[in-house]
Design a protein around this motif. Structure first.
Motif, PDB file in Angstrom:
ATOM      1  N   GLY A  13       0.845  -1.195   0.000  1.00  0.00           N
ATOM      2  CA  GLY A  13       0.000   0.000   0.000  1.00  0.00           C
ATOM      3  C   GLY A  13       0.877   1.240   0.000  1.00  0.00           C
ATOM      4  O   GLY A  13       1.787   1.380  -0.808  1.00  0.00           O
ATOM      5  N   VAL A  14       0.597   2.156   0.931  1.00  0.00           N
ATOM      6  CA  VAL A  14       1.435   3.356   1.064  1.00  0.00           C
ATOM      7  C   VAL A  14       2.389   3.230   2.251  1.00  0.00           C
ATOM      8  O   VAL A  14       2.978   4.222   2.680  1.00  0.00           O
ATOM      9  N   SER A  15       2.532   2.030   2.776  1.00  0.00           N
ATOM     10  CA  SER A  15       3.526   1.771   3.817  1.00  0.00           C
ATOM     11  C   SER A  15       4.703   1.022   3.198  1.00  0.00           C
ATOM     12  O   SER A  15       4.605   0.492   2.095  1.00  0.00           O
ATOM     13  N   SER A  16       5.810   0.979   3.927  1.00  0.00           N
ATOM     14  CA  SER A  16       7.018   0.353   3.391  1.00  0.00           C
ATOM     15  C   SER A  16       7.759  -0.367   4.508  1.00  0.00           C
ATOM     16  O   SER A  16       8.691   0.177   5.119  1.00  0.00           O
ATOM     17  N   ALA A 276     -15.528  -0.900 -10.421  1.00  0.00           N
ATOM     18  CA  ALA A 276     -15.373  -0.623  -8.992  1.00  0.00           C
ATOM     19  C   ALA A 276     -13.908  -0.674  -8.583  1.00  0.00           C
ATOM     20  O   ALA A 276     -13.443   0.135  -7.772  1.00  0.00           O
ATOM     21  N   ALA A 277     -13.151  -1.638  -9.139  1.00  0.00           N
ATOM     22  CA  ALA A 277     -11.729  -1.743  -8.810  1.00  0.00           C
ATOM     23  C   ALA A 277     -10.961  -0.526  -9.307  1.00  0.00           C
ATOM     24  O   ALA A 277     -10.021  -0.060  -8.649  1.00  0.00           O
ATOM     25  N   GLY A 282      -7.752  -2.054  -6.305  1.00  0.00           N
ATOM     26  CA  GLY A 282      -7.898  -3.497  -6.248  1.00  0.00           C
ATOM     27  C   GLY A 282      -6.818  -4.188  -7.037  1.00  0.00           C
ATOM     28  O   GLY A 282      -5.757  -3.621  -7.311  1.00  0.00           O
ATOM     29  N   GLY A 283      -7.066  -5.435  -7.407  1.00  0.00           N
ATOM     30  CA  GLY A 283      -6.085  -6.247  -8.103  1.00  0.00           C
ATOM     31  C   GLY A 283      -5.486  -7.286  -7.176  1.00  0.00           C
ATOM     32  O   GLY A 283      -5.585  -7.186  -5.945  1.00  0.00           O
ATOM     33  N   SER A 284      -4.853  -8.313  -7.768  1.00  0.00           N
ATOM     34  CA  SER A 284      -4.210  -9.336  -6.943  1.00  0.00           C
ATOM     35  C   SER A 284      -3.103  -8.727  -6.097  1.00  0.00           C
ATOM     36  O   SER A 284      -2.882  -9.124  -4.957  1.00  0.00           O
ATOM     37  N   ILE A 285      -2.367  -7.778  -6.680  1.00  0.00           N
ATOM     38  CA  ILE A 285      -1.449  -6.931  -5.915  1.00  0.00           C
ATOM     39  C   ILE A 285      -2.127  -5.565  -5.838  1.00  0.00           C
ATOM     40  O   ILE A 285      -2.096  -4.798  -6.800  1.00  0.00           O
ATOM     41  N   PRO A 286      -2.802  -5.233  -4.726  1.00  0.00           N
ATOM     42  CA  PRO A 286      -3.661  -4.044  -4.686  1.00  0.00           C
ATOM     43  C   PRO A 286      -2.927  -2.758  -5.057  1.00  0.00           C
ATOM     44  O   PRO A 286      -1.817  -2.497  -4.595  1.00  0.00           O
ATOM     45  N   LYS A 287      -3.573  -1.989  -5.914  1.00  0.00           N
ATOM     46  CA  LYS A 287      -3.073  -0.685  -6.319  1.00  0.00           C
ATOM     47  C   LYS A 287      -4.147   0.366  -6.045  1.00  0.00           C
ATOM     48  O   LYS A 287      -5.339   0.052  -6.026  1.00  0.00           O
ATOM     49  N   PRO A 288      -3.748   1.613  -5.833  1.00  0.00           N
ATOM     50  CA  PRO A 288      -4.748   2.647  -5.538  1.00  0.00           C
ATOM     51  C   PRO A 288      -5.631   2.936  -6.731  1.00  0.00           C
ATOM     52  O   PRO A 288      -5.195   2.880  -7.887  1.00  0.00           O
ATOM     53  N   GLY A 289      -6.905   3.230  -6.461  1.00  0.00           N
ATOM     54  CA  GLY A 289      -7.839   3.597  -7.504  1.00  0.00           C
ATOM     55  C   GLY A 289      -8.009   5.100  -7.591  1.00  0.00           C
ATOM     56  O   GLY A 289      -7.275   5.873  -6.972  1.00  0.00           O
ATOM     57  N   GLU A 323     -10.804   6.496   3.924  1.00  0.00           N
ATOM     58  CA  GLU A 323      -9.846   5.433   3.637  1.00  0.00           C
ATOM     59  C   GLU A 323     -10.509   4.356   2.792  1.00  0.00           C
ATOM     60  O   GLU A 323     -11.729   4.194   2.821  1.00  0.00           O
ATOM     61  N   VAL A 324      -9.674   3.616   2.059  1.00  0.00           N
ATOM     62  CA  VAL A 324     -10.132   2.466   1.295  1.00  0.00           C
ATOM     63  C   VAL A 324      -9.408   1.240   1.820  1.00  0.00           C
ATOM     64  O   VAL A 324      -8.171   1.199   1.826  1.00  0.00           O
ATOM     65  N   HIS A 325     -10.167   0.251   2.276  1.00  0.00           N
ATOM     66  CA  HIS A 325      -9.591  -0.986   2.793  1.00  0.00           C
ATOM     67  C   HIS A 325      -9.836  -2.095   1.761  1.00  0.00           C
ATOM     68  O   HIS A 325     -10.982  -2.437   1.468  1.00  0.00           O
ATOM     69  N   ILE A 326      -8.750  -2.622   1.224  1.00  0.00           N
ATOM     70  CA  ILE A 326      -8.830  -3.679   0.218  1.00  0.00           C
ATOM     71  C   ILE A 326      -8.363  -4.978   0.859  1.00  0.00           C
ATOM     72  O   ILE A 326      -7.213  -5.071   1.305  1.00  0.00           O
ATOM     73  N   SER A 327      -9.230  -5.967   0.900  1.00  0.00           N
ATOM     74  CA  SER A 327      -8.896  -7.252   1.510  1.00  0.00           C
ATOM     75  C   SER A 327      -8.734  -8.314   0.433  1.00  0.00           C
ATOM     76  O   SER A 327      -9.600  -8.453  -0.436  1.00  0.00           O
TER      77      SER A 327
END
Length: 503
Positions: A13-16, A276-277, A282-289, A323-327
């Motif tokens: 996400g936006v953390s590292s 919606a993604a 979304g995505g298998s490796i989530p990216k920001p929308g 916030e957007v939470h993608i699980s």
């Protein structure tokens, strides 16, 4: 030395989070194994690293090389670990002598020649490295965005430059370039808008309080033009907001100075055919929308009823939480999405006939049924944008008020909000609102009657108070009956829309 420990950073996400690259060289048949949940691009690093080391005039060990990327349960993807892996192999094989690299982190993809290529999403890594008080060595292509962080960051073009820096034979240049400013040619000014004084007023209120806004009217009345001018009157971003925006843009792989500009509030306008993604990520490796790419800026949805209803419904949670939470099966990722929603729509997909029954016709009600009442309830300002009279459109020579003057009033109002509670009015809780507004008994009775007549929800009631407080901040006065009445006037169109939606 046959064991080396080098530090790098992953991207989630936006953390590292920190990734420790452990390399062990032992006797056995020549091989190179990478463990620690690597994706395909990371597993292929062994071929890139081998060629890069050889072409940089070093010797690749002809023994058994095992590389562990810890923590083992964190998925690793991309070529960002190449540089750290190459340095760890050189240190473990003794070609760089006894080095203490506990205070250094490495990020970069290697070419077969040893050149260091840029990687996406580097800014969150630079921020995390700065907080860990370590020096970061990164590719030259990323040095402009890394310069946004006041940390110890240096950049290199080739692997040999990095090794020379570690051996203190030469020093790598620091990332000190200044951020690129917005291009003046892209500036859109409020003076371009003729008439539409109520809509202009609503834009100013939305900018001052961070409120969501819906323009309703026939085609060609200037709804899109008005929405595109909102960033020009919004207050300047704080340093923290600008850095948060830059982090999202970096993770999305967008280039600063090309796709976005430092200190410029984003303006995103996705097409109504988006999924919606694409809208929330979304995505298998989530990216920001689009919602996250509009963080601290404007998300403009033109032709609102043409969006798929299920797509619009996914915005309900971000509009409340920011916030957007993608699980996914591999874990959960959170992206910031504190945006201002601005939408524009026709009341019908038929031609405008100019009659009073424009919003009550069967075609209009069928068209408006594509929207849901809970979604409309989250929009603070509902403003009708009627057609301009022909004499104003053709003969009017007077320019409207320019964005610079409007922005001065907006920034004064925002300064009053931050002095009072530290945030914009749109972020206040219901209890805070009621305490700050301090309505008299007569005003409370008036609001009670208004709520019953307009059939507003508890959420809508608090949003009315937020808008009223913004109006008071623009006038530098306490909340009065006039502010409450103007705030309620922005909800009259919602009643018309809600009746069409629920009928």
């Amino acid at each position: 030395m046959s064991l080396a420990t080098i530090y790098s950073r992953a991207r989630v996400g936006v953390s590292s989070p920190l990734v420790t690259v452990e390399t062990h060289i032992s006797n056995g048949l020549p091989s190179l194994n990478i463990v620690g949940l690597p994706e395909a691009a990371v597993r292929e690093a062994k071929d890139r690293v081998r060629s890069a080391i050889i072409n940089s005039h070093f010797e690749f060990p002809t023994r058994r090389v095992t590389i562990n990327l810890a923590p083992a349960d964190l998925p690793k993807e991309g070529g960002r670990y190449d540089l750290a892996i190459a340095i760890s192999v050189l240190v473990a094989s003794g070609q760089l002598g006894e080095l203490n690299l506990r205070d250094t982190e490495f990020i970069g993809e290697l070419a077969l020649s040893g050149d260091i290529r840029g990687v996406p999403g580097l800014l969150p890594s630079a921020i995390a490295c700065h907080h860990a008080n370590r020096q970061l060595i990164l590719p030259e292509d990323n040095q402009q965005e890394a310069a946004l962080v006041e940390g110890d960051t240096v950049f290199a073009k080739h692997l040999t430059q990095v090794t020379a820096h570690l051996l203190k034979l030469s020093k790598l240049p620091a990332c000190v370039s200044k951020p690129t400013e917005p291009l003046p040619l892209d500036h859109k000014d409020m003076r371009d808008v003729k008439g539409q004084y109520q809509a202009r007023r609503a834009l100013e209120v939305a900018a001052a309080g961070g409120h969501n806004l819906l323009f309703i009217g026939p085609a060609g009345t200037g709804k899109t033009m008005l929405a595109s001018r909102l960033p020009s009157i919004m207050p300047a971003m704080t340093e923290a907001e600008a850095l948060a925006v830059a982090s999202v843009q970096s993770v999305a792989g967008r280039k600063m100075g090309l796709d976005w500009y430092w200190s410029e509030r984003p303006f995103r306008s996705p097409h109504h055919s988006c999924s919606a993604a694409a809208l929330v990520g979304g995505g298998s490796i989530p990216k920001p929308g689009e919602a996250s790419l509009a963080h601290c800026g404007v998300l403009f949805l033109d032709e609102l009823p043409e969006f798929d209803r299920k797509v619009l419904e996914v915005l309900r949670e971000p509009l409340e939480s920011g916030e957007v939470h993608i699980s996914r099966a591999r874990g959960q990722v959170t992206f910031p999405a504190r945006f201002q929603l601005v939408a524009a729509m026709n009341a019908s997909n038929e031609a405008y006939n100019g009659g009073q029954d424009y919003y009550q016709s069967s075609a209009s009600q069928k068209y408006l049924k594509k929207l849901s009442a809970p979604f409309l309830d989250r929009i603070d300002l509902h403003v009708e944008v009627p057609p301009l009279p022909s004499d104003v459109l053709v003969n009017a020579q007077e320019e409207g008020e320019c964005s610079a003057y409007v922005r001065e009033r907006v920034e004064l109002a925002v300064a009053r909000q931050r002095a009072r509670q530290g945030v914009q009015n749109a972020l206040l809780s219901g209890r805070q609102l009621e305490a700050i507004c301090a309505l008299s008994d007569d005003d409370k009775q008036f609001m009670q009657q208004a709520l019953e007549k307009l059939k507003l929800s508890a959420r809508a009631y608090h949003r009315v108070l937020k808008v009223a407080l913004t109006l008071a901040d623009l006038n530098d006065s306490p909340v009065t009956r006039a502010h409450l009445m103007e705030s309620l006037s922005y909800r009259k169109m919602e009643k018309t829309l809600s009746m069409a939606v629920s009928s």
